[in-house]
Every structure is written in C-alpha cells, then in structure tokens.
Design an enzyme around this catalytic site. Structure first.
Site, PDB file in Angstrom:
ATOM      1  N   GLU A 277      -5.907  13.346 -30.835  1.00 14.76           N
ATOM      2  CA  GLU A 277      -6.737  14.172 -31.716  1.00 14.76           C
ATOM      3  C   GLU A 277      -8.125  14.415 -31.127  1.00 14.76           C
ATOM      4  O   GLU A 277      -8.746  15.435 -31.382  1.00 14.76           O
ATOM      5  CB  GLU A 277      -6.874  13.478 -33.083  1.00 14.76           C
ATOM      6  CG  GLU A 277      -6.312  14.315 -34.203  1.00 14.76           C
ATOM      7  CD  GLU A 277      -6.382  13.632 -35.556  1.00 14.76           C
ATOM      8  OE1 GLU A 277      -5.401  13.743 -36.285  1.00 14.76           O
ATOM      9  OE2 GLU A 277      -7.392  12.985 -35.907  1.00 14.76           O
ATOM     10  N   HIS A 306      14.846   0.079 -20.349  1.00  9.98           N
ATOM     11  CA  HIS A 306      16.247   0.476 -20.440  1.00  9.98           C
ATOM     12  C   HIS A 306      16.395   1.785 -21.192  1.00  9.98           C
ATOM     13  O   HIS A 306      17.451   2.062 -21.755  1.00  9.98           O
ATOM     14  CB  HIS A 306      17.047  -0.649 -21.109  1.00  9.98           C
ATOM     15  CG  HIS A 306      16.968  -1.928 -20.331  1.00  9.98           C
ATOM     16  ND1 HIS A 306      17.917  -2.303 -19.414  1.00  9.98           N
ATOM     17  CD2 HIS A 306      15.999  -2.884 -20.294  1.00  9.98           C
ATOM     18  CE1 HIS A 306      17.559  -3.451 -18.859  1.00  9.98           C
ATOM     19  NE2 HIS A 306      16.393  -3.827 -19.370  1.00  9.98           N
ATOM     20  N   LYS A 420      -3.930  21.311 -42.820  1.00  4.24           N
ATOM     21  CA  LYS A 420      -4.291  20.888 -44.184  1.00  4.24           C
ATOM     22  C   LYS A 420      -4.417  22.115 -45.083  1.00  4.24           C
ATOM     23  O   LYS A 420      -3.970  22.120 -46.222  1.00  4.24           O
ATOM     24  CB  LYS A 420      -5.622  20.111 -44.171  1.00  4.24           C
ATOM     25  CG  LYS A 420      -5.506  18.667 -43.698  1.00  4.24           C
ATOM     26  CD  LYS A 420      -6.810  17.906 -43.916  1.00  4.24           C
ATOM     27  CE  LYS A 420      -6.747  16.495 -43.369  1.00  4.24           C
ATOM     28  NZ  LYS A 420      -7.992  15.740 -43.519  1.00  4.24           N
TER      29      LYS A 420
HETATM   30  O1  PA5 Z   1      -9.414  11.206 -37.372  1.00  8.16           O
HETATM   31  C1  PA5 Z   1      -9.443  11.876 -38.388  1.00  8.16           C
HETATM   32  O2  PA5 Z   1     -10.507  12.323 -38.854  1.00  8.16           O
HETATM   33  C2  PA5 Z   1      -8.175  12.189 -39.169  1.00  8.16           C
HETATM   34  O3  PA5 Z   1      -7.027  11.790 -38.511  1.00  8.16           O
HETATM   35  C3  PA5 Z   1      -8.227  11.505 -40.540  1.00  8.16           C
HETATM   36  O4  PA5 Z   1      -8.300  10.122 -40.362  1.00  8.16           O
HETATM   37  C4  PA5 Z   1      -7.012  11.854 -41.399  1.00  8.16           C
HETATM   38  O5  PA5 Z   1      -6.831  13.244 -41.475  1.00  8.16           O
HETATM   39  C5  PA5 Z   1      -7.184  11.308 -42.811  1.00  8.16           C
HETATM   40  O6  PA5 Z   1      -8.353  11.795 -43.399  1.00  8.16           O
HETATM   41  P1  PA5 Z   1      -9.018  11.116 -44.646  1.00  8.16           P
HETATM   42  O7  PA5 Z   1      -9.466   9.756 -44.285  1.00  8.16           O
HETATM   43  O8  PA5 Z   1     -10.154  12.007 -45.001  1.00  8.16           O
HETATM   44  O9  PA5 Z   1      -7.985  11.076 -45.731  1.00  8.16           O
END
Ligand code: PA5
Length: 451
Positions: A277, A306, A420
């Site tokens: 990410e 394996h 989202k």
């Molecule tokens: O790294 C990030 O910002 C995302 O992966 C969030 O952790 C994820 O989308 C969850 O978001 P939130 O904590 O607002 O529910």
C-alpha cells in the site's frame, strides 16, 4: 537482530545486479531521501517515529482493570487496524503460552463471523473495535452485528464488553463513544493505518492477551537509534530500502518474505500491506505517472520449499527474497535415532528439529544465490517482544525511505479510497448516487456467462 545482505550485492563482473559501487554512487539520492524524512518528522507527518517513547500507562491501567474478566478478545478492524494485531499474537502465542484467545474479524465474510461466534463465550468476551477513520464499511458492519448480539444477550452489561480505538475527535465512532460512554483509545492523527501497529491499535489487544508491550517498544527504540543514522551502510532500514529500490528499477517487481518459523508467518502478512500500500503508486510527488511498487509475497520455510521454491530458483528472475530465521528456539525437539540401519533417514537422528529448519533455510539461500537470485537474511536471536519491536520499526523506516527514493508518497492510498467509494455507492450510501449510476452503466455492459 542480525541482517545479512551479501547476496543482494553482486560482483562487479556480473551483467545483472547491484554492486558496492552502486551503493557508493547513491550517496546523493540517499541524503536527499534522508533530509526529506527529517523534514517530514519536523512537520509532524511521520508520527510513527515517536512511538518507541510512547507512554503506555493508560493501556496498562485499563488492562489491569479487566484482569480476570475475559478469555476471548475479538478485534473488529481491517488493514492497518487488524494485521498488526494478528501478527503479534500469532508470533508470541506459543512462545509465551498466551492463555487468552485473540480473534481478528477482518473480513465481512459470514463464515468468519460464524466461526468466531462458535468459538467465543460472549460473557467472557471483549470486543476491541479499531478504525482510524471510524467509518470503514467492513468494520462498521461487523461492529453493528456484534453490538446487536451483545445488546440482546447482555442487555445490562454490554458496554463492559466493548472498547473502541479511533480518531480522538473525528468520525462516527467517536460520537458513539461520547454518547454511550464506552471505554476508548486513540489513533494519533500523524500515524497512518499501516504504520499504527505500535499505537493503541496494536498495543491494546497485545497487552490484553499478555504480551509485554513495553519490551516491544524497547525493541523499536533500539532499532530507531540505528535507523536514524544518515550513514547508509550503518542504517539497516536505509540500506535494505536502497537495495530493494535498485532491484525494483531493474525489474524485480516481486518481494518475497519467507520466514523460517510458523509464528512469524503473519509478520510477513503485516509486511505485505506495509510494502504494497505504501509503494504501489501511479503518480510520483511531481505528478508524473510512474506506476511503481513491488508486489510483496509471503512464503513459509520449509513448507513452501515444496511449493514455491522451484519457481523462485528457476522461474522468471523477477524477485528479491528476504529470509527470516530464528537463532534460538525456546522449544525444540530432538529427532530420535530410529531405524539406525537405514541410511535414507539415519543422518537425521540426534539432530534438533530447529537445526534441520535452519539448515534448510541456508540450503534455499545457497540454491537461490547460485542461480543468481538476489536474497537477504534477517536473523532474530529469538522470537520475543524485543526482536519483534526491532523488526517492525526497521520495516516502517525502510518503507518510508524506499518511498522517498521512488519519489512517491508512501503515506497515502488513493487506490484503496477508490474502492471504498465504489463500495459506498453499491451499498446505497447517501451522497454516492452519481457514482452508483456510473457503476450501473458500466455493469450493464458486462456479461457473465453460465459455464
Ligand atoms: O493503511 C491504511 O491506512 C489502511 O489500510 C487502513 O488501515 C484500512 O483501510 C482501515 O482503515 P480504518 O482504520 O480507517 O478503518
């Protein structure tokens, strides 16, 4: 913790590969990236750097108050609000003989909910709802489902079974906390979801199940000292980021993390999100389309020898492999000398099973290196909170530094936001009518066949 990156530095006479000269010549880009990190820290953007010094007294007091009340801790969260919790618990569960169960509900799959409900005793359960934004659809829906169950089954006491970690001011859940007076913790503004494992997000559930969070932070603090060094060759996070950066540039688009120990497997899952990410970006900071990133893959030694290693050794040379191994095992087993007359197996007799595990790691490393496949090796002295704290902090710095080298913003996730928004539209959220219309139009052109 030890780090061996010899197999990432190839000899000068090889056609492909990174040499010691490449590192020397990178001084300028490294110093630029380092200065940008210092600037971001000054501007209060990289809050995770301050977490090793975090005051955890609020968590410890809360945990003490809950003593004897719960056997099952259920985290409701997703992404950065879930992966660190699973990783820490899974890493230390056997090592520390943790008595409490931690379930992480990080999907909206009915089977997962059914499984959790079938395992927990509601009266002995604490639901730890974690969401930085306080609005994520997955977490909100599981929160609503479990809240209703709690209200129905434990109408007088349901609030005692809830604790919420979210933004200190913003978001729907903060309103619920204030209105219903529910125990709560905070996700700092300046720490992004996937960098939040050492905030209340990861520390609370860890402390609740019996993990020593002060030791975890001590490990992070020790690594922080090393990772603040502007001298690239003395900074493990910087050197590893630099080498991965060069391999990315050379078309090695896959980063395999391969722990040789089952408890560490989910640490590789945590790393997958952090690396994917943070670095997978379409635009650089100047607005150019760059489409960069490196696909993180997790593998488990010896199991995946394996399954995957054939591909890693002989398939496309598009991967950088990181082995993680453990030096000292708290639990070990000696392989007995049975069937002594049989040469096929008698070489194993009298050896420790951990000796075999680490020999197999070395063997895979040798096979990869001989096939010219770049790889590096992190060695944890043992699986404990201190080593995990070191590991976590190193990878957080490494990720940000790699982002700086790539000239991208490692802290945003516009691609996730797009998904989202589409989910909100498909689920009929108010304000997303236009997006729904567009989706429906494009879906009508889609064809699904009966096969
Ligand atoms: O790294 C990030 O910002 C995302 O992966 C969030 O952790 C994820 O989308 C969850 O978001 P939130 O904590 O607002 O529910």
């Amino acid at each position: 913790m030890k780090f061996n990156y010899t197999n990432l530095i190839y000899q000068d006479n090889l056609k492909e590969g990174i040499t010691t000269a490449t590192i020397k010549n990178s001084e300028k880009i490294c110093q630029k990236a380092h200065q940008e990190i210092l600037k971001d820290r000054k501007n209060n953007i990289l809050g995770f750097y301050d977490l090793p010094e975090k005051n955890v007294s609020k968590i410890l007091t809360y945990v003490k108050e809950q003593e004897g009340k719960f056997d099952d801790i259920i985290v409701l969260g997703i992404g950065g609000s879930a992966l660190g919790n699973s990783a820490l618990y899974s890493a230390l569960k056997v090592e520390k003989s943790l008595k409490k169960n931690l379930y992480v509900c990080d999907n909206v799959d009915p089977y997962l909910i059914k499984e959790i409900l079938s395992k927990i005793n509601l009266k002995r359960s604490l639901f730890n709802v974690i969401t930085k934004s306080g609005t994520t659809a997955e977490t909100m829906s599981t929160f609503l489902i479990f809240l209703e169950i709690l209200k129905k089954e434990l109408p007088e006491t349901y609030k005692n079974h809830l604790v919420i970690t979210t933004d200190k001011e913003k978001g729907f859940l903060r309103e619920v906390i204030n209105k219903e007076d529910i125990a709560n913790f905070e996700v700092p503004d300046n720490v992004g979801g996937r960098f939040s494992i050492l905030t209340d997000v990861g520390l609370l559930s860890s402390a609740l199940v019996g993990i020593d969070i002060e030791k975890l932070l001590a490990g992070a603090a020790s690594m922080k000292k090393k990772c603040e060094n502007s001298n690239i060759s003395e900074n493990p996070a910087y050197i590893n980021a630099l080498l991965h950066y060069f391999y990315m540039k050379n078309g090695k688009n896959i980063s395999v993390m391969m722990p040789y120990s089952n408890p560490l497997y989910l640490m590789a899952d945590w790393y997958r999100q952090l690396w994917a990410e943070s670095l997978g970006k379409k635009n650089d900071v100047y607005g150019n389309k760059v489409f960069v990133g490196q696909t993180p893959v997790k593998a488990l030694g010896t199991t995946d020898q394996h399954s995957q290693v054939q591909l890693y050794v002989e398939g496309p040379n598009d991967k950088v492999v990181t082995f993680i191994s453990v030096k000292n095992f708290t639990y070990d087993y000696e392989i007995p000398f049975l069937f002594q007359e049989r040469d096929e197996i008698n070489y194993l007799g009298g050896k420790k099973i951990s000796e075999l595990l680490n020999a197999e790691q070395k063997a895979t490393e040798i096979a990869l290196t001989n096939a010219n496949r770049p790889n590096c090796h992190l060695i944890l002295p043992q699986i404990d909170e201190f080593s995990l704290g070191e590991f976590i902090f190193m990878y957080e710095v490494q990720t940000v530094f790699a982002g700086k080298l790539l000239d991208i913003d490692p802290l945003n996730q516009p691609g996730v936001e797009a998904g989202k928004i589409a989910t909100y539209a498909l689920m009929g959220k108010k304000g997303f009518e236009k997006e729904l219309e567009e989706i429906q139009k494009s879906m009508s052109e889609n064809q699904t066949y009966e096969i």
